[in-house]
Write a protein that holds these residues in place. Structure first.
Motif, PDB file in Angstrom:
ATOM      1  N   ILE A   1      -1.813 -21.965  60.949  1.00  0.00           N
ATOM      2  CA  ILE A   1      -0.667 -21.111  61.252  1.00  0.00           C
ATOM      3  C   ILE A   1       0.454 -21.431  60.281  1.00  0.00           C
ATOM      4  N   THR A   2       0.892 -20.422  59.533  1.00  0.00           N
ATOM      5  CA  THR A   2       1.942 -20.621  58.538  1.00  0.00           C
ATOM      6  C   THR A   2       2.671 -19.299  58.336  1.00  0.00           C
ATOM      7  N   CYS A   3       3.652 -19.304  57.441  1.00  0.00           N
ATOM      8  CA  CYS A   3       4.398 -18.083  57.135  1.00  0.00           C
ATOM      9  C   CYS A   3       3.692 -17.332  56.009  1.00  0.00           C
ATOM     10  N   ARG A   4       3.328 -16.096  56.265  1.00  0.00           N
ATOM     11  CA  ARG A   4       2.669 -15.269  55.257  1.00  0.00           C
ATOM     12  C   ARG A   4       3.547 -14.072  54.929  1.00  0.00           C
ATOM     13  N   ASP A   5       3.246 -13.436  53.809  1.00  0.00           N
ATOM     14  CA  ASP A   5       4.035 -12.294  53.350  1.00  0.00           C
ATOM     15  C   ASP A   5       4.001 -11.151  54.362  1.00  0.00           C
ATOM     16  N   GLN A   6       5.150 -10.562  54.590  1.00  0.00           N
ATOM     17  CA  GLN A   6       5.240  -9.403  55.473  1.00  0.00           C
ATOM     18  C   GLN A   6       5.160  -8.141  54.612  1.00  0.00           C
ATOM     19  N   ASN A   7       4.100  -7.388  54.743  1.00  0.00           N
ATOM     20  CA  ASN A   7       3.900  -6.181  53.936  1.00  0.00           C
ATOM     21  C   ASN A   7       4.729  -5.054  54.533  1.00  0.00           C
ATOM     22  N   GLU A   8       5.972  -4.920  54.031  1.00  0.00           N
ATOM     23  CA  GLU A   8       6.872  -3.902  54.564  1.00  0.00           C
ATOM     24  C   GLU A   8       6.342  -2.494  54.323  1.00  0.00           C
ATOM     25  N   CYS A   9       5.618  -2.317  53.204  1.00  0.00           N
ATOM     26  CA  CYS A   9       5.081  -0.981  52.886  1.00  0.00           C
ATOM     27  C   CYS A   9       4.011  -0.576  53.895  1.00  0.00           C
ATOM     28  N   LEU A  10       3.158  -1.537  54.277  1.00  0.00           N
ATOM     29  CA  LEU A  10       2.084  -1.251  55.221  1.00  0.00           C
ATOM     30  C   LEU A  10       2.609  -1.101  56.642  1.00  0.00           C
TER      31      LEU A  10
ATOM     32  N   ASN B   1      13.142   5.799  49.959  1.00  0.00           N
ATOM     33  CA  ASN B   1      13.334   7.238  50.170  1.00  0.00           C
ATOM     34  C   ASN B   1      11.983   7.909  50.401  1.00  0.00           C
ATOM     35  N   ARG B   2      11.984   9.005  51.129  1.00  0.00           N
ATOM     36  CA  ARG B   2      10.722   9.683  51.418  1.00  0.00           C
ATOM     37  C   ARG B   2      10.087  10.251  50.161  1.00  0.00           C
ATOM     38  N   ASN B   3      10.878  10.390  49.100  1.00  0.00           N
ATOM     39  CA  ASN B   3      10.350  10.868  47.830  1.00  0.00           C
ATOM     40  C   ASN B   3      10.135   9.714  46.850  1.00  0.00           C
ATOM     41  N   ALA B   4       9.955   8.520  47.404  1.00  0.00           N
ATOM     42  CA  ALA B   4       9.720   7.327  46.580  1.00  0.00           C
ATOM     43  C   ALA B   4       8.436   6.639  47.036  1.00  0.00           C
ATOM     44  N   ARG B   5       7.941   5.793  46.187  1.00  0.00           N
ATOM     45  CA  ARG B   5       6.736   5.024  46.471  1.00  0.00           C
ATOM     46  C   ARG B   5       7.117   3.575  46.730  1.00  0.00           C
ATOM     47  N   CYS B   6       6.555   2.970  47.774  1.00  0.00           N
ATOM     48  CA  CYS B   6       6.850   1.581  48.144  1.00  0.00           C
ATOM     49  C   CYS B   6       5.783   0.672  47.550  1.00  0.00           C
ATOM     50  N   MET B   7       6.221  -0.389  46.884  1.00  0.00           N
ATOM     51  CA  MET B   7       5.312  -1.386  46.297  1.00  0.00           C
ATOM     52  C   MET B   7       5.653  -2.747  46.877  1.00  0.00           C
ATOM     53  N   ASN B   8       4.671  -3.365  47.514  1.00  0.00           N
ATOM     54  CA  ASN B   8       4.891  -4.652  48.179  1.00  0.00           C
ATOM     55  C   ASN B   8       4.972  -5.792  47.169  1.00  0.00           C
ATOM     56  N   LEU B   9       5.906  -6.715  47.400  1.00  0.00           N
ATOM     57  CA  LEU B   9       6.054  -7.930  46.607  1.00  0.00           C
ATOM     58  C   LEU B   9       6.023  -9.127  47.553  1.00  0.00           C
TER      59      LEU B   9
END
Length: 301
Positions: free
Chosen positions: A229-238, A245-253
């Motif tokens: 159990i640890t801290c993992r990346d939160q995929n905000e895009c998923l 914006n709704r006319n933009a593309r989200c890329m997870n970092l």
């Protein structure tokens, strides 16, 4: 001499795997599958391997199911790690003192046991405990019992005092606290200001009175990574928690995300405006001449 009808059954610690020796022939049987009784070679009983977790497969030996080879020895495998103990058998942990549970991750509250370890006050700590004495009493060298000492009362300690080897007394502070300059009262120790990292990667330290906690940094959430159990990346895009914006593309970092406007739009990704259609040179010249002609006509009028 062992009779040809004599049956020796030896069970190794490996789930339901049994080793049968019939007529000095070694047979490996899984889940009591007895129809596979075939001779697989002679075994010298005087040289029978005594190593735990070792199985014999025909003419060769190897670690049983649930065990793995570690530097020539068969060691048990615990899929869930023993956090405060050691793996002693497949899927079984032996906990250190002060811990319990299948993964040895549960602290034992010694202060809550029927037979309390302290003669006066008890404070539970992770994997252990600490004893304190009532006012006018001092903690003995066994760190459990208390003795009435007039000298201890004169120190006026905030949390009690302890006898020292030289025959004197000194004030004590609970874990996470330290004595102030007056040698009586205690102050909090900010573990988060330590020169060494007290929290693992992707965690941030938050000080509490007498201790500290490790919480996930922004952009990370608590989860399971490689059976821990640890801290993992939160995929905000998923997860749909981004602000693109709704006319933009989200890329997870890692720990964040990036917004990029689509090809027919322009902006910073959070605000995207539709691009104006481009005009050819001839069309621009035509509109320029039309503007001048219209402007000149209005000037004559």
């Amino acid at each position: 001499m062992v009779s040809s009808l004599q049956l020796a059954v030896m069970r190794l610690r490996s789930h339901s795997t049994f080793l049968l020796a019939v007529n000095f022939s070694v047979i490996l049987v899984f889940s009591a599958t007895l129809h596979e009784r075939t001779n697989r070679g002679m075994v010298n009983q005087n040289k029978w391997p005594l190593q735990e977790g070792l199985c014999i497969f025909g003419h060769s030996t190897g670690c049983c199911h649930g065990w793995r080879n570690e530097s020539g020895f068969c060691e048990p495998v615990c899929e869930k790690p023993c956090k405060n103990g050691r793996c002693v058998s497949p899927g079984m942990c032996s906990c250190h003192d002060g811990y319990q549970g299948q993964q040895c991750d549960e602290d034992i509250n010694e202060c809550g046991l029927l037979i309390r370890p302290c003669s006066h006050s008890c404070m539970n700590t992770m994997g252990s405990y600490r004893c304190y004495c009532d006012p006018d009493y001092s903690l003995n060298m066994d760190l459990k019992t208390c003795t009435k000492e007039p000298t201890c009362w004169t120190l006026r300690c905030q949390y009690g005092c302890q006898n020292v080897e030289a025959g004197g007394h000194r004030c004590l502070c609970p874990p996470g606290l330290s004595l102030t300059a007056d040698n009586r009262t205690c102050k909090d120790i900010d573990e988060c200001m330590s020169s060494t990292e007290v929290c693992p990667v992707h965690h941030t330290c938050k000080n509490t009175f007498g201790s500290f906690v490790c919480v996930c940094k922004e952009g990370f959430i608590l989860g399971t990574v490689e059976n821990s159990i640890t801290c993992r990346d939160q995929n905000e895009c998923l997860m749909g928690t981004h602000q693109c914006n709704r006319n933009a593309r989200c890329m997870n970092l890692a720990g964040s995300y990036h917004c990029q406007c689509r090809q027919e739009y322009s902006g910073d990704g959070f605000t995207c405006l539709k691009k104006r259609a481009g005009q050819s040179r001839s069309k621009m010249y035509y509109h320029f001449k039309l503007f001048k002609r219209t402007h000149a006509r209005h000037h004559h009028l």
